[in-house]
Design a protein around this motif. Structure first.
Motif, PDB file in Angstrom:
ATOM      1  N   ILE A  87       0.867  -1.176   0.000  1.00  0.00           N
ATOM      2  CA  ILE A  87       0.000   0.000   0.000  1.00  0.00           C
ATOM      3  C   ILE A  87       0.900   1.221   0.000  1.00  0.00           C
ATOM      4  O   ILE A  87       1.780   1.357   0.863  1.00  0.00           O
ATOM      5  CB  ILE A  87      -0.948   0.007   1.203  1.00  0.00           C
ATOM      6  N   PHE A  88       0.676   2.095  -0.981  1.00  0.00           N
ATOM      7  CA  PHE A  88       1.551   3.253  -1.176  1.00  0.00           C
ATOM      8  C   PHE A  88       0.853   4.539  -0.726  1.00  0.00           C
ATOM      9  O   PHE A  88      -0.312   4.789  -1.084  1.00  0.00           O
ATOM     10  CB  PHE A  88       1.949   3.382  -2.645  1.00  0.00           C
ATOM     11  N   ILE A  89       1.581   5.364   0.017  1.00  0.00           N
ATOM     12  CA  ILE A  89       1.098   6.667   0.487  1.00  0.00           C
ATOM     13  C   ILE A  89       1.918   7.761  -0.182  1.00  0.00           C
ATOM     14  O   ILE A  89       3.140   7.843  -0.003  1.00  0.00           O
ATOM     15  CB  ILE A  89       1.228   6.797   2.028  1.00  0.00           C
ATOM     16  N   VAL A 112       4.418  -7.328  -7.515  1.00  0.00           N
ATOM     17  CA  VAL A 112       3.813  -6.947  -6.235  1.00  0.00           C
ATOM     18  C   VAL A 112       2.439  -6.329  -6.483  1.00  0.00           C
ATOM     19  O   VAL A 112       2.322  -5.334  -7.207  1.00  0.00           O
ATOM     20  CB  VAL A 112       4.702  -5.926  -5.483  1.00  0.00           C
ATOM     21  N   ALA A 113       1.407  -6.910  -5.916  1.00  0.00           N
ATOM     22  CA  ALA A 113       0.074  -6.306  -5.980  1.00  0.00           C
ATOM     23  C   ALA A 113       0.122  -4.997  -5.195  1.00  0.00           C
ATOM     24  O   ALA A 113       0.472  -4.991  -4.009  1.00  0.00           O
ATOM     25  CB  ALA A 113      -0.967  -7.243  -5.390  1.00  0.00           C
ATOM     26  N   THR A 114      -0.220  -3.889  -5.850  1.00  0.00           N
ATOM     27  CA  THR A 114      -0.003  -2.570  -5.256  1.00  0.00           C
ATOM     28  C   THR A 114      -1.291  -1.755  -5.264  1.00  0.00           C
ATOM     29  O   THR A 114      -2.001  -1.718  -6.268  1.00  0.00           O
ATOM     30  CB  THR A 114       1.093  -1.807  -6.025  1.00  0.00           C
ATOM     31  N   TRP A 115      -1.550  -1.121  -4.135  1.00  0.00           N
ATOM     32  CA  TRP A 115      -2.687  -0.209  -4.022  1.00  0.00           C
ATOM     33  C   TRP A 115      -2.147   1.171  -3.649  1.00  0.00           C
ATOM     34  O   TRP A 115      -1.400   1.317  -2.676  1.00  0.00           O
ATOM     35  CB  TRP A 115      -3.650  -0.670  -2.939  1.00  0.00           C
ATOM     36  N   ALA A 116      -2.506   2.189  -4.429  1.00  0.00           N
ATOM     37  CA  ALA A 116      -2.082   3.568  -4.154  1.00  0.00           C
ATOM     38  C   ALA A 116      -3.303   4.347  -3.690  1.00  0.00           C
ATOM     39  O   ALA A 116      -4.306   4.432  -4.403  1.00  0.00           O
ATOM     40  CB  ALA A 116      -1.481   4.203  -5.398  1.00  0.00           C
ATOM     41  N   LEU A 117      -3.220   4.925  -2.508  1.00  0.00           N
ATOM     42  CA  LEU A 117      -4.349   5.597  -1.881  1.00  0.00           C
ATOM     43  C   LEU A 117      -4.321   7.098  -2.118  1.00  0.00           C
ATOM     44  O   LEU A 117      -3.253   7.709  -2.070  1.00  0.00           O
ATOM     45  CB  LEU A 117      -4.321   5.316  -0.373  1.00  0.00           C
ATOM     46  N   ASP A 139      -7.654   6.280  10.805  1.00  0.00           N
ATOM     47  CA  ASP A 139      -8.942   5.588  10.681  1.00  0.00           C
ATOM     48  C   ASP A 139      -9.204   5.196   9.229  1.00  0.00           C
ATOM     49  O   ASP A 139      -9.665   4.088   8.943  1.00  0.00           O
ATOM     50  CB  ASP A 139     -10.074   6.478  11.195  1.00  0.00           C
ATOM     51  N   ASP A 140      -8.903   6.119   8.310  1.00  0.00           N
ATOM     52  CA  ASP A 140      -9.106   5.835   6.888  1.00  0.00           C
ATOM     53  C   ASP A 140      -8.239   4.669   6.430  1.00  0.00           C
ATOM     54  O   ASP A 140      -8.677   3.818   5.642  1.00  0.00           O
ATOM     55  CB  ASP A 140      -8.776   7.067   6.040  1.00  0.00           C
ATOM     56  N   LEU A 141      -6.996   4.630   6.905  1.00  0.00           N
ATOM     57  CA  LEU A 141      -6.089   3.567   6.482  1.00  0.00           C
ATOM     58  C   LEU A 141      -6.562   2.213   7.010  1.00  0.00           C
ATOM     59  O   LEU A 141      -6.479   1.196   6.302  1.00  0.00           O
ATOM     60  CB  LEU A 141      -4.665   3.864   6.942  1.00  0.00           C
ATOM     61  N   VAL A 142      -7.051   2.174   8.231  1.00  0.00           N
ATOM     62  CA  VAL A 142      -7.626   0.940   8.774  1.00  0.00           C
ATOM     63  C   VAL A 142      -8.784   0.478   7.884  1.00  0.00           C
ATOM     64  O   VAL A 142      -8.895  -0.708   7.534  1.00  0.00           O
ATOM     65  CB  VAL A 142      -8.097   1.140  10.222  1.00  0.00           C
ATOM     66  N   ASP A 143      -9.643   1.419   7.492  1.00  0.00           N
ATOM     67  CA  ASP A 143     -10.779   1.087   6.642  1.00  0.00           C
ATOM     68  C   ASP A 143     -10.315   0.624   5.261  1.00  0.00           C
ATOM     69  O   ASP A 143     -10.919  -0.276   4.665  1.00  0.00           O
ATOM     70  CB  ASP A 143     -11.707   2.299   6.500  1.00  0.00           C
ATOM     71  N   PHE A 144      -9.249   1.234   4.755  1.00  0.00           N
ATOM     72  CA  PHE A 144      -8.743   0.859   3.433  1.00  0.00           C
ATOM     73  C   PHE A 144      -8.153  -0.547   3.458  1.00  0.00           C
ATOM     74  O   PHE A 144      -8.378  -1.348   2.542  1.00  0.00           O
ATOM     75  CB  PHE A 144      -7.705   1.871   2.961  1.00  0.00           C
ATOM     76  N   LEU A 157       1.373  -7.510   3.476  1.00  0.00           N
ATOM     77  CA  LEU A 157       1.385  -6.146   2.965  1.00  0.00           C
ATOM     78  C   LEU A 157       2.550  -5.349   3.525  1.00  0.00           C
ATOM     79  O   LEU A 157       2.816  -5.360   4.733  1.00  0.00           O
ATOM     80  CB  LEU A 157       0.082  -5.426   3.330  1.00  0.00           C
ATOM     81  N   THR A 158       3.234  -4.635   2.632  1.00  0.00           N
ATOM     82  CA  THR A 158       4.243  -3.657   3.021  1.00  0.00           C
ATOM     83  C   THR A 158       3.630  -2.264   2.889  1.00  0.00           C
ATOM     84  O   THR A 158       2.965  -1.969   1.898  1.00  0.00           O
ATOM     85  CB  THR A 158       5.477  -3.756   2.104  1.00  0.00           C
ATOM     86  N   LEU A 159       3.848  -1.426   3.884  1.00  0.00           N
ATOM     87  CA  LEU A 159       3.421  -0.030   3.803  1.00  0.00           C
ATOM     88  C   LEU A 159       4.593   0.788   3.294  1.00  0.00           C
ATOM     89  O   LEU A 159       5.693   0.716   3.854  1.00  0.00           O
ATOM     90  CB  LEU A 159       2.978   0.478   5.173  1.00  0.00           C
ATOM     91  N   ILE A 160       4.376   1.538   2.226  1.00  0.00           N
ATOM     92  CA  ILE A 160       5.455   2.342   1.646  1.00  0.00           C
ATOM     93  C   ILE A 160       4.963   3.772   1.450  1.00  0.00           C
ATOM     94  O   ILE A 160       3.875   3.996   0.931  1.00  0.00           O
ATOM     95  CB  ILE A 160       5.955   1.722   0.318  1.00  0.00           C
ATOM     96  N   GLY A 161       5.754   4.742   1.905  1.00  0.00           N
ATOM     97  CA  GLY A 161       5.358   6.147   1.801  1.00  0.00           C
ATOM     98  C   GLY A 161       6.509   7.013   1.334  1.00  0.00           C
ATOM     99  O   GLY A 161       7.666   6.772   1.680  1.00  0.00           O
TER     100      GLY A 161
END
Length: 336
Positions: A87-89, A112-117, A139-144, A157-161
Motif C-alpha cells: 500500500i503506497f502513500i 507486487v500487488a499494489t494499491w495507491a491511496l 482511521d481511513d487507512l484501517v478502513d482501506f 502487505l508492506t506499507l510504503i510512503g
C-alpha cells in the motif's frame, strides 16, 4: 473587610482581562498575516516529464467509516506474482495519480500487488487540503486495509510512503493497531518531522508555514480551546493553475496528522522491519543524515542512499524506482 473583598474582586477582574487580552492577541495572530505560497519549485514540476501515463489504472473508490468515498488505484501484479502486496502513500500535495505512478507501476511490474491511496484531503478523497480531525487518516487507512482484505485476505502487505507520506507511514508503523496490518514499512525520502536533523529550511523551498498562525492554534489548544483547525497553515510550491491535480495548502489538522508524532517517539515504538531509501542529491532533505538520525534510536532500520537522484527522482527515475520495487518484491514478506 469590604475593602479587602473589593481588592480581591478587582484582582480577579484584572487577571480575567489579561486572559481575555491574551486570547485576543492569539486570535489576532491567526488572521494577521495571510499564508503565502512559495514560488514554483522547478524540480517538482519537471519530475512529471517522461512518465508513461498510459499504464495509470482507473480511479476506484471505497467508503470510509464516516460515509465518505475515498479514492485509490489498484495495480495488479505483472509477470511472476511474488505473493506480496504493498500500500503506497503519496507525498504532500499529491495523490495516487501524480508522478509516484512511476514507482507504483514498477512495483506491480516486479510482481507486487499494489494499491495507491488518495489520502483524505488529496485527489479524489474528501475536501482538498483538509480533514475532519487529527487521527482521521489512521482511521481511513484501517478502513482501506479492510477493503483490500476483501479481495486479498492473506496477502502480506508492506506499507510504503514517500516524503510526507513517509513521515505518515512512520507514524502508522508506531501505532499498535497498525503494526499487525503490515509486515514491513519502507520510507522513501521521508519527511521525519519538525524536529529531525534531516530537514532543510522550508524543505528546500517546497513548503512555507504560517508559524504565527500555527503557534497561535497550539497555544489555544493548551488553553483548552480547540478551534480553527480548518485554517490553512502550510503552503506548497506547486505550479500555477495546478489545483485540479495538486493541493496548494494544508489546514492545521491535516498538517498535524499527515506527519510523525516526532521521529524519536515513533521510531522507538516500531516493532516490524523498516527500510529508508534516500536520494543522495535530495534538494528537500539532508539525506546523508538519515542513518545517523534513525539508527541512534532504532539500529535495526536499514538505510540506503541512491546516488545521483533528487527528492522527486526517488519515485520517478528508473534507477531509484527499480531499486525500491526490487526491495519490496523480495523482502515484502517481512524479512529484515
Amino acid at each position: 473587610m469590604a475593602m479587602r473583598l473589593l481588592r480581591g474582586v478587582l484582582g480577579l477582574l484584572k487577571w480575567g482581562l489579561c486572559a481575555v487580552g491574551a486570547v485576543a492577541l492569539i486570535f489576532t495572530a491567526l488572521i494577521a498575516m495571510p499564508l503565502e505560497r512559495p514560488a514554483e519549485m522547478r524540480s517538482v514540476a519537471d519530475s512529471a516529464k517522461g512518465i508513461d501515463w498510459s499504464t495509470l489504472p482507473p480511479l476506484e473508490r471505497f467508503q470510509a467509516r464516516d460515509g465518505t468515498w475515498l479514492g485509490f488505484r489498484h495495480y495488479a501484479p505483472k509477470g511472476a506474482d511474488t505473493g506480496r502486496g504493498a500500500i503506497f502513500i503519496h507525498g504532500s500535495s499529491g495523490s495516487s495519480g501524480t508522478v509516484n505512478h512511476a514507482l507504483t507501476a514498477a512495483m506491480a511490474a516486479h510482481g507486487v500487488a499494489t494499491w495507491a491511496l488518495d489520502t483524505r484531503g488529496h485527489g479524489a478523497s474528501g475536501t482538498r487540503g483538509d480533514i475532519g480531525y487529527v487521527g482521521q487518516l489512521e482511521d481511513d487507512l484501517v478502513d482501506f486495509v479492510a477493503h483490500v482484505r476483501k479481495s486479498a485476505p492473506d496477502l502480506p502487505l508492506t506499507l510504503i510512503g514517500h516524503s510526507a507520506g513517509g513521515g505518515f507511514s512512520l507514524r502508522v508503523a508506531a501505532t499498535p493497531i497498525m503494526q499487525d496490518m503490515f509486515v514491513r514499512t519502507v520510507l522513501v525520502a521521508p519527511y521525519l518531522g519538525y524536529d529531525a536533523p534531516t530537514n532543510k529550511p522550508h524543505s528546500g523551498g517546497w513548503a512555507n508555514a504560517d508559524m504565527p498562525r500555527f503557534l497561535a492554534l497550539t497555544a489555544l489548544r493548551k488553553l483548552g480551546i480547540d478551534c480553527c483547525a480548518q485554517l490553512p497553515v502550510l503552503a506548497f510550491a506547486v505550479p500555477p493553475n495546478s489545483e485540479r491535480i495538486l493541493v496548494p495548502t494544508y489546514s492545521d489538522r491535516l498538517t498535524r496528522n499527515f506527519a510523525t508524532h516526532g521521529y524519536r517517539l515513533d521510531l522507538a515504538a516500531v516493532t516490524h522491519p523498516m527500510t529508508i531509501f534516500g536520494g543522495a542529491e535530495d534538494e528537500m532533505m539532508i539525506s546523508d543524515k538519515y542513518a545517523e538520525a534513525v539508527q541512534a534510536i532504532k539500529p535495526s532500520v536499514d538505510v540506503k542512499l541512491i546516488e545521483g537522484v533528487n527528492h522527486m527522482g526517488m519515485v520517478t527515475v528508473p534507477k531509484a524506482v527499480n531499486a525500491i520495487a526490487e526491495d519490496v518484491a523480495t523482502r515484502g514478506a517481512g524479512q529484515s
